[in-house]
Design a protein around this motif. Sequence first.
Motif, PDB file in Angstrom:
ATOM      1  N   LEU A  57       0.830  -1.201   0.000  1.00  0.00           N
ATOM      2  CA  LEU A  57       0.000   0.000   0.000  1.00  0.00           C
ATOM      3  C   LEU A  57       0.870   1.258   0.000  1.00  0.00           C
ATOM      4  CD1 LEU A  57      -2.695  -1.074   2.603  1.00  0.00           C
ATOM      5  CD2 LEU A  57      -2.775  -1.281   0.122  1.00  0.00           C
ATOM      6  N   GLN A  58       0.337   2.319  -0.587  1.00  0.00           N
ATOM      7  CA  GLN A  58       1.063   3.580  -0.680  1.00  0.00           C
ATOM      8  C   GLN A  58       0.747   4.454   0.523  1.00  0.00           C
ATOM      9  OE1 GLN A  58       0.137   5.850  -4.176  1.00  0.00           O
ATOM     10  NE2 GLN A  58       1.450   7.576  -3.620  1.00  0.00           N
ATOM     11  N   VAL A  59       1.806   4.934   1.197  1.00  0.00           N
ATOM     12  CA  VAL A  59       1.655   5.801   2.360  1.00  0.00           C
ATOM     13  C   VAL A  59       2.503   7.054   2.137  1.00  0.00           C
ATOM     14  CG1 VAL A  59       1.865   6.021   4.860  1.00  0.00           C
ATOM     15  CG2 VAL A  59       1.321   3.788   3.850  1.00  0.00           C
ATOM     16  N   ALA A  60       1.870   8.211   2.145  1.00  0.00           N
ATOM     17  CA  ALA A  60       2.593   9.470   1.966  1.00  0.00           C
ATOM     18  C   ALA A  60       3.433   9.768   3.202  1.00  0.00           C
ATOM     19  CB  ALA A  60       1.611  10.617   1.719  1.00  0.00           C
ATOM     20  N   LEU A  61       4.608  10.351   3.002  1.00  0.00           N
ATOM     21  CA  LEU A  61       5.501  10.683   4.103  1.00  0.00           C
ATOM     22  C   LEU A  61       4.798  11.575   5.123  1.00  0.00           C
ATOM     23  CD1 LEU A  61       8.827  11.450   2.208  1.00  0.00           C
ATOM     24  CD2 LEU A  61       8.334   9.457   3.641  1.00  0.00           C
ATOM     25  N   PHE A  62       5.062  11.332   6.384  1.00  0.00           N
ATOM     26  CA  PHE A  62       4.499  12.169   7.433  1.00  0.00           C
ATOM     27  C   PHE A  62       5.268  13.484   7.511  1.00  0.00           C
ATOM     28  CE2 PHE A  62       3.259   7.934   9.067  1.00  0.00           C
ATOM     29  CZ  PHE A  62       1.891   8.140   9.096  1.00  0.00           C
TER      30      PHE A  62
END
Length: 405
Positions: A188-193
């Motif tokens: 899954l794709q997770v945008a940088l925090f």
Amino acid sequence: MQSRVSKVAVIGAGPAGLMAASCLAQAGVSVELFDRMPSPARKFLMAGRGGLNLTHSEPLERFLARYGSAAGRLAPAIRAFPPDALRAFAEGLGEETFVGSSGRVFPKSFKASPMLRAWLRHLAAAGVTLSARHHWTGWDADGALTFETPEGPRAVRVDATVLALGGASWPRLGADGGWRAVLEGAGLQVALFAPANMGVLLNWSAHLVPRFAGTPLKRIALACGAEHVRGEAVITAQGLEGGAIYALSRQIREAVERQGQADLVMDLRPDLSLDVLAQRLAAAPARLSFSERLRKAAGLAPVQIALLREGMNARPAEAAALARRIKALPLTVMGVCGLERAISSAGGLAWDEVGPDYALKACPDVFVCGEMLDWEAPTGGYLLQACFSTAVAAAEGVKARLKSD
């Protein structure tokens, strides 16, 4: 023949997780609520230390606009569970709410702890089991949820799962974004925090900090690019923080990322026009010192006068030039404070991975909600409202999924 009761795991016992558990338990679902911390909702309690701002009373269309680029994705959930519904839910727990002078909504107790205690009693009475010190590590080869606990590894098999794992701000309170590796490992794709609603860093002069650190700046206006806000801020040893700064946090952060700094413009007297201010300064008696002129004619507080002097190589000789500086004081932000002190975080699970029912497209038995999704909002009740609303939406998605199964 009695039908089998569905079992659902809710992972994360912050506001979103508690709300999802409430909705599911009310529907007769067996719910086990997991959290990796020893006690639930630690960040919720922290948020309530200065008065728990649950939501906001402004018109819904204006409310939705506060979510920027994520407004379109969040709007259906917030329309389905709007601020009035949240107020009714709080009152159902015995916590009456009121609208403050700014339009923000608070419980009458003005604290998070009474609401949390009532909420946990409500969940226990509904049969919800809370399993603390359970660190979720993913799934095993058979699809069961896996946890690390003080007693050792534990596997839990359920009919559906709600992930309410939070963002990455204030990690010592529980939500550290560590779940990102698990979801990325699942493809899954997770945008940088990134920090949101955070303080900003400025290079103050040596004499300003010892005298004015911790001093509020009241009734000011700030601009970053095309965005303008009115509010308050506080001088810190490193720079500035407070509501007016938080309202511009996305614009400031993106400018720093793009060009290494952000240009702020502060209006120290937004209630006075430039012409009126210039006239008052011009009419001030010549015998007044520079500071007395600013205090008496312009109505500036000592902290505002000190700010005005920052970076001033020479005092403007003309009243018009001094008025322009008061109305448009330039400040250069050199950076932003980190996630460890930010009120909230930007980034998170990409919306492209999530269906309209808040289920993962790749795994329709897993639902997501709250701050772990990729959205951000200013303070003022918008953060908690979106957490609660997406939790209700995820719970409704679970109920529909269980019914179809």
